[in-house]
Design an enzyme around this catalytic site. Structure first.
Site, PDB file in Angstrom:
ATOM      1  N   HIS A 131     100.463 -54.064   2.756  1.00 22.35           N
ATOM      2  CA  HIS A 131     100.566 -55.059   3.833  1.00 22.35           C
ATOM      3  C   HIS A 131     100.951 -56.369   3.165  1.00 22.35           C
ATOM      4  O   HIS A 131     100.250 -56.856   2.289  1.00 22.35           O
ATOM      5  CB  HIS A 131      99.256 -55.198   4.602  1.00 22.35           C
ATOM      6  CG  HIS A 131      99.406 -56.106   5.780  1.00 22.35           C
ATOM      7  ND1 HIS A 131      99.676 -55.636   7.055  1.00 22.35           N
ATOM      8  CD2 HIS A 131      99.397 -57.463   5.869  1.00 22.35           C
ATOM      9  CE1 HIS A 131      99.804 -56.663   7.881  1.00 22.35           C
ATOM     10  NE2 HIS A 131      99.634 -57.789   7.186  1.00 22.35           N
ATOM     11  N   CYS A 132     102.084 -56.941   3.574  1.00 21.71           N
ATOM     12  CA  CYS A 132     102.598 -58.131   2.897  1.00 21.71           C
ATOM     13  C   CYS A 132     102.403 -59.363   3.783  1.00 21.71           C
ATOM     14  O   CYS A 132     103.022 -59.454   4.846  1.00 21.71           O
ATOM     15  CB  CYS A 132     104.081 -57.944   2.583  1.00 21.71           C
ATOM     16  SG  CYS A 132     104.786 -59.403   1.820  1.00 21.71           S
ATOM     17  N   PRO A 133     101.577 -60.338   3.354  1.00 18.90           N
ATOM     18  CA  PRO A 133     101.399 -61.541   4.185  1.00 18.90           C
ATOM     19  C   PRO A 133     102.686 -62.355   4.303  1.00 18.90           C
ATOM     20  O   PRO A 133     102.877 -63.077   5.281  1.00 18.90           O
ATOM     21  CB  PRO A 133     100.305 -62.327   3.453  1.00 18.90           C
ATOM     22  CG  PRO A 133     100.307 -61.806   2.060  1.00 18.90           C
ATOM     23  CD  PRO A 133     100.763 -60.381   2.132  1.00 18.90           C
ATOM     24  N   ASN A 137     103.447 -58.445   7.961  1.00 16.68           N
ATOM     25  CA  ASN A 137     103.659 -57.095   8.475  1.00 16.68           C
ATOM     26  C   ASN A 137     103.437 -56.114   7.322  1.00 16.68           C
ATOM     27  O   ASN A 137     103.402 -56.522   6.165  1.00 16.68           O
ATOM     28  CB  ASN A 137     105.105 -56.981   9.000  1.00 16.68           C
ATOM     29  CG  ASN A 137     105.301 -55.833   9.960  1.00 16.68           C
ATOM     30  OD1 ASN A 137     104.392 -55.042  10.203  1.00 16.68           O
ATOM     31  ND2 ASN A 137     106.504 -55.719  10.502  1.00 16.68           N
TER      32      ASN A 137
END
Ligand SMILES: [Zn+2]
Ligand SMILES: [Zn+2]
Length: 275
Positions: A131-133, A137
């Site tokens: 999960h990439c801030p 997303n």
């Protein structure tokens, strides 16, 4: 299906990303190109080229942000786990494509192989990498292409900024600026150098990780789950693995953020038929 997560950390990262990109564009045009190459062919060329990279960077980013990363759809009725204890509900079922779907206890639903549950998205994501801030997303099967394109264009913009700084500071006409403009130009240039180096190294490290994960055919989540010391067997060719992420079209399209993504409809197998 477009998605947007109301995750405060992700939203702050989005604001930082757009502020940094717009600031870099402002410094390049206002403080590097205009004072040194205004009205020259090279000035127009660099202004158009840099803004084209920024445009492709923002397009790939927006697509990575709003794309469905590969959310596994929920069945109409959640699985009743009280049935599972009595062996009524099987732990694994086969889909119509022969995929072995297993149960996600958090989603209370079946999920395909290589799907993992994301705590922030609160759903299972197909081939979830992490999960990439920075894109607010998950990076999964359907948006990894846009994520890697975004990393590529950030890296390209960082390198181009450094090249423009060198070009503009070695051009004699830049000495026309008087105090306090000259000091402002120095300050903006220093901030842009720091920004370019920081973001450039950051995307280079993540980009290398992403490409090696694709070629190893193993997501970041799977690398963590695999037992240390055991070797992962890669059965497909490198081109085949890259095509799975970037699409089967021409390789020239691999860096194009305008192509339609792969968003096949996923039909969860109906477990009641299997029992
Ligand atoms: Zn789940
Ligand atoms: Zn997620």
């Amino acid at each position: 299906m477009a998605v947007f997560r109301k995750d405060p950390c992700g939203i702050i990262c989005l604001i930082i990303t757009y502020s940094a990109v717009l600031y870099a564009d402002y410094v390049v045009v206002q403080w590097l190109i205009l004072p040194t190459m205004a009205m020259s062919v090279s000035g127009y060329f660099h202004a158009v080229a840099f803004n084209l990279i920024v445009f492709l960077l923002i397009t790939s980013h927006v697509r990575a942000v709003i794309a469905d990363p590969g959310i596994v759809p929920l069945p109409a009725a959640a699985i009743d786990f009280s049935d599972m204890r009595f062996g009524v509900i099987p732990k694994n079922i086969l889909s119509q494509d022969g995929e072995n779907w297993s149960i996600c206890q958090k989603c209370e639903a079946y999920r395909p192989p290589r799907a993992h549950h994301c705590r922030i998205c609160q759903r299972c994501i197909r081939k979830m990498d992490h999960h990439c801030p920075w894109i607010n997303n998950c990076v999964g099967e359907f948006n990894q292409k846009f994520f890697i394109q975004f990393l590529f264009y950030v890296g390209l913009a960082a390198v181009y900024s450094i090249v423009l700084i060198i070009l503009c500071w070695t051009t004699t006409s830049s000495k026309h600026l008087k105090f306090p403009e000259h000091n402002a130009k120095v300050a903006h240039t220093i901030v842009l150098i720091v920004e370019s180096i920081l973001f450039g190294l950051f995307v280079c490290a993540i980009g290398c990780d992403q490409i090696s994960a694709i070629l190893e055919d193993e997501t970041a989540v799977e690398q963590v789950k695999r037992n240390k010391g055991s070797r992962h067997q890669v059965e497909k060719s490198r081109t085949e693995l890259l095509k799975e992420v970037f699409g089967r079209g021409s390789r020239l399209c691999w860096l194009c953020p305008f192509s339609t993504g792969r968003f096949p409809t996923i039909t969860p197998p109906n477990f009641t038929q299997e029992v």
